[in-house]
Design a protein around this motif. Sequence first.
Motif, PDB file in Angstrom:
ATOM      1  N   THR A 157      42.730  40.674 103.666  1.00 56.70           N
ATOM      2  CA  THR A 157      41.632  39.757 103.344  1.00 56.70           C
ATOM      3  C   THR A 157      40.622  40.436 102.428  1.00 56.70           C
ATOM      4  O   THR A 157      40.124  39.830 101.472  1.00 56.70           O
ATOM      5  N   THR A 158      40.309  41.698 102.718  1.00 57.36           N
ATOM      6  CA  THR A 158      39.375  42.444 101.869  1.00 57.36           C
ATOM      7  C   THR A 158      39.902  42.549 100.448  1.00 57.36           C
ATOM      8  O   THR A 158      39.165  42.317  99.468  1.00 57.36           O
ATOM      9  N   GLN A 159      41.170  42.898 100.292  1.00 55.38           N
ATOM     10  CA  GLN A 159      41.759  43.000  98.955  1.00 55.38           C
ATOM     11  C   GLN A 159      41.707  41.656  98.230  1.00 55.38           C
ATOM     12  O   GLN A 159      41.386  41.602  97.036  1.00 55.38           O
ATOM     13  N   LYS A 160      42.003  40.591  98.944  1.00 49.42           N
ATOM     14  CA  LYS A 160      41.996  39.261  98.337  1.00 49.42           C
ATOM     15  C   LYS A 160      40.595  38.864  97.888  1.00 49.42           C
ATOM     16  O   LYS A 160      40.398  38.386  96.761  1.00 49.42           O
ATOM     17  N   LYS A 161      39.596  39.085  98.745  1.00 51.11           N
ATOM     18  CA  LYS A 161      38.220  38.714  98.405  1.00 51.11           C
ATOM     19  C   LYS A 161      37.697  39.536  97.231  1.00 51.11           C
ATOM     20  O   LYS A 161      37.018  39.019  96.350  1.00 51.11           O
ATOM     21  N   LEU A 162      38.010  40.828  97.222  1.00 53.24           N
ATOM     22  CA  LEU A 162      37.566  41.661  96.116  1.00 53.24           C
ATOM     23  C   LEU A 162      38.208  41.233  94.807  1.00 53.24           C
ATOM     24  O   LEU A 162      37.549  41.168  93.758  1.00 53.24           O
ATOM     25  N   SER A 163      39.485  40.918  94.846  1.00 51.65           N
ATOM     26  CA  SER A 163      40.183  40.478  93.635  1.00 51.65           C
ATOM     27  C   SER A 163      39.589  39.181  93.107  1.00 51.65           C
ATOM     28  O   SER A 163      39.388  39.018  91.894  1.00 51.65           O
ATOM     29  N   GLN A 164      39.273  38.265  94.016  1.00 54.57           N
ATOM     30  CA  GLN A 164      38.670  36.997  93.597  1.00 54.57           C
ATOM     31  C   GLN A 164      37.277  37.222  93.030  1.00 54.57           C
ATOM     32  O   GLN A 164      36.904  36.650  92.004  1.00 54.57           O
ATOM     33  N   GLY A 165      36.494  38.075  93.704  1.00 50.92           N
ATOM     34  CA  GLY A 165      35.134  38.307  93.259  1.00 50.92           C
ATOM     35  C   GLY A 165      35.054  39.043  91.934  1.00 50.92           C
ATOM     36  O   GLY A 165      34.136  38.818  91.141  1.00 50.92           O
ATOM     37  N   LEU A 166      36.019  39.926  91.672  1.00 53.27           N
ATOM     38  CA  LEU A 166      36.015  40.718  90.448  1.00 53.27           C
ATOM     39  C   LEU A 166      36.798  40.065  89.321  1.00 53.27           C
ATOM     40  O   LEU A 166      36.707  40.502  88.167  1.00 53.27           O
ATOM     41  N   GLY A 167      37.583  39.043  89.674  1.00 47.28           N
ATOM     42  CA  GLY A 167      38.398  38.388  88.651  1.00 47.28           C
ATOM     43  C   GLY A 167      39.550  39.238  88.179  1.00 47.28           C
ATOM     44  O   GLY A 167      40.070  39.052  87.075  1.00 47.28           O
ATOM     45  N   ALA A 168      39.973  40.204  89.004  1.00 47.39           N
ATOM     46  CA  ALA A 168      41.088  41.081  88.667  1.00 47.39           C
ATOM     47  C   ALA A 168      41.648  41.675  89.949  1.00 47.39           C
ATOM     48  O   ALA A 168      40.903  41.928  90.904  1.00 47.39           O
TER      49      ALA A 168
END
Length: 361
Positions: free
Chosen positions: A200-211
């Motif tokens: 979940t952390t990886q997914k949220k960070l990817s969404q928030g950073l756009g990468a």
Amino acid sequence: MRFISVAPLAAAALATVGASSGAALADQGTRISGPHTYQNLAVYFVHGTSAGGAVPLTLQEALAKGQVQVVETGQVNELQIENTGTEHVFIQAGDIVKGGKQDRVLTVSLLLPANSGRVPIASFCVEQGRWTARGKEDQSKFSSAGEAMPSRSALLAMSAPPPEPKARPEGPNAPTTARLGRPADEVAEKQRRVWDSVATTQKKLSQGLGAAVASPQSTSSLQLSLENEKLKEARTGYIKALRPGGEKDADVIGYVVAINGKMSAANIYPSNALFRKMWDKQLAAVVTEAIGEKQGAAPAASPPPPAPAVKDFLAAAEKGKSYERALAAGMQQEVRDADKSLFNEARSADGNWVHRSYLAK
């Protein structure tokens, strides 16, 4: 890979003590300052009197100096740690160790004495799937501890007390584990929750950073995700705005954070000197979580809680139902489980506390 019970890591299982009336913060005469804010993150500082005595090395410092070895045991949920130096070493629950057969997060806070010999320490995997050397790393041991767990849900899973025992089947046809009085596989369930939190952390960070933050070298590695260059860049503004607040006063012994206007977590140390050693690493972790929670948040619509609400959050956690257990190296752990928060205190063999953590549920 194999899960093991945490029983070998403690001299006794968590034992129920009952509702606690202790007020750890009140006993210290502490005060709260802040908030210091940046976007969706608010930081408050806990001020109090520092304990005397030598300041221990952090795990990160000790590994860099070669004074501590963290080694594999062949078990996912147990490592061994040894302090071969002459200084005590502080390990904080949530420290991530990099290397071995898979990256791990350590689950308990310890004050490891000098020349400790090998001591077992509980861990959870934060790199699902790998069980061999990664690149040129030594699969028998861990090389660094530069990051801390940035997921409150993972920290809650790791530190929660055991579930209330259920009535066990009896008789010759009952399952072997039930007839032997063993609990359900609590460790395996907690490990699954940690893996879910990492994903979940990886997914949220990817969404928030756009990468994507997952590393091609090991897509499930939380440690490698935290080394992502775009994430490091995103952390910069938060850290520049918030780090000075923890460095200003000589009586700061801890911090409390709120994300998107809601209380999240706190960590308190016996001294300002130890707080300062831990501050950069812990700030990076809470900033990382805030970045992951930022998407869709409207900071202007989520004002930070006032300072009195922060002290109420800490006090409520301290009044939870108490469980205690003995840990390795003569340490003692107390967990207080309240309706909306969880308090953990680690105490050394001499009875002095070495770390207090507070997590909102």
